[in-house]
Write a protein that holds these residues in place. Structure first.
Motif: not given
Length: 651
Positions: A482-487, A510-518
């Motif tokens: 969901e929206n920003q769950t990990v953050v 810091l690197r979250l926006s550069h990680l690949q997600t499913v």
């Protein structure tokens, strides 16, 4: 303390046969540890035998009258206590409302003739009453039941029903386990030694694994009780007295050299006073020499299954120094070669987890290759470990009953993952699933929903996420439900985090926006609660350059003249020059840029390694260090990031 075996009165074969025939139905009602665990999770149904419960005082008076009235009275008590498993409350009421019940049963038991039907019926009643959680301390400690039963078992090792009751009593909370270990460990050590003797008697029998023991059923259940007693608490405190059992436990999980040469407990095991000679025993036979008796046959609740659990538990509570002699035995089990099956994979995984506790945090570059072999998970073991974390977090048993919902602790599974992760590329096949479980654990801690995920357990989860996030720069890292769950999970965790956990969580953010997600839906209640929180702003770190992950790089320290080879610029940051308040990717980018012109940054001169075997820097040659293998995560087997402090100063 020395225990002497009491000589039993001989019964005729016909008398024994009649006792077994009359009580054969009752044997199947004896509850084991597994059934006890399952019962606690079930809801009570309305009890329809209240009138029978009110007759307990009268029945106790009949037992007190003498042996003639006792059998009928005992059968009545058994019928009252032997109800449906989900009517636990009746057994609690029996003990709570009749203060004389347990003392009378224990006194009568001590006066029974060994092997008699009266003794057996009394044990069946005590067995039923020992199952509810609220009865355990009363029976075991307050009324002295644990001491009485264990001492009687020392006198009659053949009576395995006594050991089953002790399994039930020891399947308890950490506080009661600690108290029971002081009472039970010494006598149970003696009983296990006696049960594993191989003298030719009328009781001698082969168990299903081909091992020749005098009393295999007693050995199995006593070892299960010891497994319960040695289970460590969340603090890591465990039953260190169990270290005296290590030689015998090792012998139980070591295979004989041939089918015609059954495993034999050495004569030194037969004496309760000769444990010192057991400690020095080193003639342990090779595991791979007799595959027919290997871990493939160690089914749930078998003697070997329980013994290996004991070694797993003691690896946590006793530590690498006391357990050092067990490493070769555990290594042999972990590397046992045979056709893969769920039982074998589970036993190998248990051995691998024990090794991770013993050597995962102490490995150095001199024994890196050996450690890598010992700690390397197969794909099936990796899958089983991630599944084990999921089941334990959700209080589920394994679908094939390899373990119950209460067998493992979330904390110690996470600790094993933290130690195993740097050397196990196989776990990358489970990366998105594993990361989802790690985030689940962090959310449980952040919401204070689970006492099993304490601050240390959450730290292990955060460090594992940090390690996996480097690979996530190129491959799918996590399930964004969901929206920003990990953050939200990481931000909720930060105020409660330890220093090392905080560093790991910040680097992931810091690197979250550069990680690949499913993108998938997650059904975890904790994750759904986190997802409902208000949106959180976070600072995005530097984007990774293409040359920081796989290109070997050399660092030269001009002051010390030290040269060190790293598998990548990212590895150099994580393993050598990390700083708490800096973005690792930004630092790796800076190093990579410096290497393009052989510039000096962070007190080192950096250069790319074009020849991966030998490279010349300045006036000397530097060779790749073959003793310290580089892992798939860019970490060496030296002072591993996941197994040591995450705090490093820039040198």
């Amino acid at each position: 303390m020395v225990f002497f075996k009491r000589k039993k009165k001989k019964e005729s074969k016909r008398e024994k046969k009649n006792v077994i025939k009359d009580l054969n139905r009752d044997v199947s009602n004896a509850k084991t540890e597994q059934s006890s665990a399952d019962e606690e999770d079930q809801h009570d149904e309305p009890v329809t035998t209240k009138t029978e419960l009110s007759d307990v005082p009268r029945i106790l008076n009949e037992i007190s009258k003498g042996p003639k009235a006792a059998p009928r009275a005992l059968r009545q008590l058994f019928e009252i206590s032997d109800l449906k498993p989900n009517q636990v409350s009746l057994r609690v009421e029996m003990v709570a409302e009749n203060k004389r019940l347990i003392p009378i049963l224990l006194e009568f038991l001590q006066n029974c003739e060994f092997g008699s039907s009266e003794q057996y019926l009394t044990l069946l009643v005590l067995n039923n009453l020992s199952i509810p959680k609220s009865n355990k301390r009363l029976i075991a400690i307050e009324y002295g039941g644990a001491s009485i039963l264990s001492n009687m078992l020392c006198k009659d090792v053949s009576c395995h029903l006594m050991s089953i009751i002790l399994v039930n009593l020891s399947f308890s909370d950490s506080e009661l386990r600690r108290d029971l270990s002081l009472v039970l460990l010494s006598p149970l050590t003696f009983v296990l030694q006696e049960a594993c003797k191989t003298e030719e008697t009328e009781h001698t029998d082969y168990n299903s694994e081909g091992l020749l023991f005098a009393y295999p059923e007693t050995a199995k259940w006593v070892c299960a009780a010891i497994k319960n007693l040695t289970r460590p608490a969340l603090s890591g405190e465990g039953c260190q007295q169990g270290v005296d059992l290590l030689p015998l436990l090792q012998q139980i999980v070591t295979f004989p050299s041939s089918p015609s040469s059954p495993i034999i407990a050495p004569k030194s095991f037969a004496s309760a006073n000769n444990l010192e000679s057991c400690r020095t025993r080193s003639s342990i036979q090779s595991v791979n020499s007799f595959p027919e008796a290997g871990p493939t046959l160690w089914e749930t609740n078998s003697l070997q299954d329980a013994a290996l659990f004991c070694l797993l538990h003691l690896s946590i509570s006793c530590g690498p120094i006391l357990m050092s002699k067990c490493v070769p035995t555990l290594e042999s089990i972990a590397n046992y070669k045979s056709h893969s099956c769920s039982v074998l994979d589970f036993q190998r995984l248990k051995a691998r987890m024990a090794l991770s506790y013993l050597i995962g945090s102490t490995t150095n570059t001199n024994d890196g290759n050996k450690a890598k072999k010992m700690l390397q998970l197969s794909n099936s073991e990796s899958r089983l470990l991630v599944e084990c974390l999921h089941n334990t977090l959700n209080n589920n048993a394994h679908p094939e009953r390899l373990y119950s919902a209460a067998t493992f602790s979330v904390k110690w599974i996470l600790y094993a993952i933290r130690n195993l992760l740097p050397l196990n590329g196989a776990m990358l096949n489970q990366q998105t699933t594993l990361n989802s479980r790690l985030l689940h654990a962090l959310s449980e801690h952040s919401l204070s929903r689970s006492t099993s995920v304490d601050a240390n357990a959450a730290e292990y989860a955060a460090i594992a996420l940090h390690l996996l996030s480097t690979h996530g720069l190129e491959d799918a890292f996590y399930f964004e439900c969901e929206n920003q769950t990990v953050v939200k999970i990481l931000n909720a965790y930060l105020p409660r985090a330890s220093e090392d956990g905080k560093y790991a969580a910040r680097q992931v953010l810091l690197r979250l926006s550069h990680l690949q997600t499913v993108r998938v839906e997650d059904t975890s209640d904790a994750l759904r609660l986190i997802a409902r929180m208000a949106p959180v702003e976070y600072e995005a770190g530097a984007a990774p350059q293409s040359n920081i992950l796989h290109k070997p790089i050399l660092a030269y320290h001009s002051a010390t003249k030290e040269r060190r080879l790293y598998s990548s610029a990212m590895h150099a940051v994580q393993d050598g020059i990390r700083a708490d308040d800096m973005d690792e990717i930004h630092m790796a980018n800076y190093i990579a840029t410096a290497a393009d012109s052989r510039a000096k940054v962070y007190h080192h001169v950096w250069s790319w390694v074009e020849d991966e075997t030998v490279v010349e820097v300045g006036n000397g040659n530097v060779r790749r260090n073959e003793d310290g293998p580089m892992s798939l995560f860019g970490l060496s087997c030296g002072p591993m990031f996941c197994a040591s402090s995450t705090k490093h100063a820039v040198s």
